[in-house]
Scaffold this motif. Structure first.
Motif, PDB file in Angstrom:
ATOM      1  N   SER A   1       0.879  10.810   7.123  1.00 44.70           N
ATOM      2  CA  SER A   1       1.608  10.029   6.118  1.00 44.70           C
ATOM      3  C   SER A   1       3.061  10.491   6.019  1.00 44.70           C
ATOM      4  CB  SER A   1       0.909  10.182   4.758  1.00 44.70           C
ATOM      5  OG  SER A   1       1.593   9.492   3.751  1.00 44.70           O
TER       6      SER A   1
ATOM      7  N   GLU B   1      -3.367   7.391   2.309  1.00 45.59           N
ATOM      8  CA  GLU B   1      -3.644   6.309   3.267  1.00 45.59           C
ATOM      9  C   GLU B   1      -2.815   5.069   2.925  1.00 45.59           C
ATOM     10  OE1 GLU B   1      -6.089   2.735   4.611  1.00 45.59           O
ATOM     11  OE2 GLU B   1      -5.811   3.446   2.563  1.00 45.59           O
ATOM     12  N   ARG B   2      -2.735   4.762   1.636  1.00 43.61           N
ATOM     13  CA  ARG B   2      -1.975   3.587   1.209  1.00 43.61           C
ATOM     14  C   ARG B   2      -0.471   3.803   1.411  1.00 43.61           C
ATOM     15  NH1 ARG B   2      -0.894  -0.980   1.578  1.00 43.61           N
ATOM     16  NH2 ARG B   2      -0.450  -2.377  -0.145  1.00 43.61           N
ATOM     17  N   SER B   3      -0.022   5.033   1.229  1.00 42.63           N
ATOM     18  CA  SER B   3       1.393   5.335   1.448  1.00 42.63           C
ATOM     19  C   SER B   3       1.787   5.072   2.899  1.00 42.63           C
ATOM     20  CB  SER B   3       1.683   6.798   1.096  1.00 42.63           C
ATOM     21  OG  SER B   3       1.560   7.009  -0.288  1.00 42.63           O
TER      22      SER B   3
ATOM     23  N   ASP C   1      -5.487   6.168   9.437  1.00 47.65           N
ATOM     24  CA  ASP C   1      -6.697   5.376   9.189  1.00 47.65           C
ATOM     25  C   ASP C   1      -7.939   6.067   9.725  1.00 47.65           C
ATOM     26  OD1 ASP C   1      -5.489   3.339   7.815  1.00 47.65           O
ATOM     27  OD2 ASP C   1      -5.454   1.920   9.476  1.00 47.65           O
TER      28      ASP C   1
ATOM     29  N   GLU D   1       0.149   5.563  11.415  1.00 48.18           N
ATOM     30  CA  GLU D   1      -0.747   4.793  10.536  1.00 48.18           C
ATOM     31  C   GLU D   1      -2.140   4.692  11.133  1.00 48.18           C
ATOM     32  OE1 GLU D   1      -2.848   1.376   8.933  1.00 48.18           O
ATOM     33  OE2 GLU D   1      -1.911   1.398  10.926  1.00 48.18           O
TER      34      GLU D   1
ATOM     35  N   ASP E   1       0.384   2.898   4.896  1.00 42.34           N
ATOM     36  CA  ASP E   1       0.452   1.439   5.041  1.00 42.34           C
ATOM     37  C   ASP E   1       1.820   0.915   4.597  1.00 42.34           C
ATOM     38  OD1 ASP E   1      -2.150   1.363   5.945  1.00 42.34           O
ATOM     39  OD2 ASP E   1      -3.011   0.698   4.044  1.00 42.34           O
ATOM     40  N   ARG E   2       2.292   1.444   3.482  1.00 41.15           N
ATOM     41  CA  ARG E   2       3.590   1.006   2.960  1.00 41.15           C
ATOM     42  C   ARG E   2       4.743   1.433   3.883  1.00 41.15           C
ATOM     43  NH1 ARG E   2       4.047  -1.131  -2.084  1.00 41.15           N
ATOM     44  NH2 ARG E   2       2.237  -1.097  -3.473  1.00 41.15           N
TER      45      ARG E   2
ATOM     46  N   ASN F   1       2.379   6.649  -5.464  1.00 41.86           N
ATOM     47  CA  ASN F   1       1.190   7.193  -4.800  1.00 41.86           C
ATOM     48  C   ASN F   1       1.281   8.713  -4.649  1.00 41.86           C
ATOM     49  OD1 ASN F   1      -0.303   4.843  -4.446  1.00 41.86           O
ATOM     50  ND2 ASN F   1       0.656   4.345  -2.500  1.00 41.86           N
TER      51      ASN F   1
ATOM     52  N   ARG G   1      -6.982   8.374  -0.857  1.00 43.80           N
ATOM     53  CA  ARG G   1      -6.593   6.992  -0.517  1.00 43.80           C
ATOM     54  C   ARG G   1      -5.120   6.743  -0.824  1.00 43.80           C
ATOM     55  NH1 ARG G   1      -9.363   2.645   0.955  1.00 43.80           N
ATOM     56  NH2 ARG G   1     -11.384   3.544   0.441  1.00 43.80           N
ATOM     57  N   LYS G   2      -4.550   7.518  -1.754  1.00 47.07           N
ATOM     58  CA  LYS G   2      -3.123   7.377  -2.057  1.00 47.07           C
ATOM     59  C   LYS G   2      -2.272   7.703  -0.831  1.00 47.07           C
ATOM     60  CE  LYS G   2      -3.966   6.388  -6.341  1.00 47.07           C
ATOM     61  NZ  LYS G   2      -3.818   4.973  -6.799  1.00 47.07           N
TER      62      LYS G   2
END
Length: 223
Positions: free
Chosen positions: A128, A197-199, A162, A158, A201-202, A96, A194-195
């Protein structure tokens, strides 16, 4: 469990910590590149993460050897299972960040005007990055780390992440409507953000895996 097993696990922890450190460094470089318009730092970030998959495979192989050679007991088994699943999350975060660095480099040299979104993007990136730093800090001393405290801190970042992404999504979609000739470009910017945001989450997944390793229970990960 003997000293050879503990030496093997310490080696695994050290390698995971190095992967985490690389991701944090690359993330910091990408953030600095965006803030200062120093596009060479985007390339540096990509280079640091270019072999993250190979490094993760090496860790996975070490974990599998530990399973095969030592037959770990229940509590030790949880840590090995958690480490094995962590490598997948770390590779996902690394990919990401690589994509973010490459695409943001392109966006900032295109006709898209991101100046009005800059402060929000910086905050999104920082949340992030902070989540990853909390995990890396915990990995620095797993025995002294408060897993629950680390997990809560990552969850807070997180949640912030979001909220920031939701605001940016709304603002960028408004830009899509206002500047129709650049609508595709702004949609791509949103996909790039979004990369981050997804990072985040991970990162929650990794914090959750650390909780599982210590306390047991069920593994619950973002999909």
């Amino acid at each position: 469990m003997g000293s050879k097993y503990h030496e093997k696990v310490s080696n695994i922890k050290a390698k995971l910590s190095l992967i985490l450190a690389d991701i944090v460094t690359a993330n910091e470089l990408a953030l600095e590149a965006f803030k200062t318009l120093d596009f060479t730092k985007f390339k540096e970030a990509e280079t640091i993460l270019s072999k993250i998959g190979l490094k993760a495979d090496e860790v996975d192989n070490e974990i599998i050897k530990a399973f095969a050679l030592f037959g770990p007991e229940a509590n030790e088994l949880r840590f090995l299972v958690a480490f094995l699943k962590m490598t997948n999350e770390l590779v996902g975060i690394g990919d990401n960040i690589k994509k973010y660095a490459r695409r943001m480099n392109e966006h900032m040299q295109s006709q898209c005007d991101l100046e009005e979104f800059k402060s929000s993007i910086v905050l999104l990136h920082k949340s992030s990055l902070n989540a990853l730093k909390f995990i890396l800090e915990c990995f620095g001393d797993l025995h002294a780390c408060s897993y629950e405290d680390s997990y809560r801190k990552v969850l807070v970042e997180e949640s912030i992440n979001d909220d920031l992404f939701a605001v940016l999504e709304k603002e960028l979609l408004s830009k899509v409507i206002e500047e129709k000739e650049l609508s595709v470009d702004y949609v791509k910017v949103l996909g790039t953000l979004r990369k981050l945001e997804r990072s985040c989450d991970r990162s929650v997944n990794i914090a959750n895996l650390m909780m599982y390793a210590e306390q047991g229970g069920e593994i619950k990960l973002f999909k």
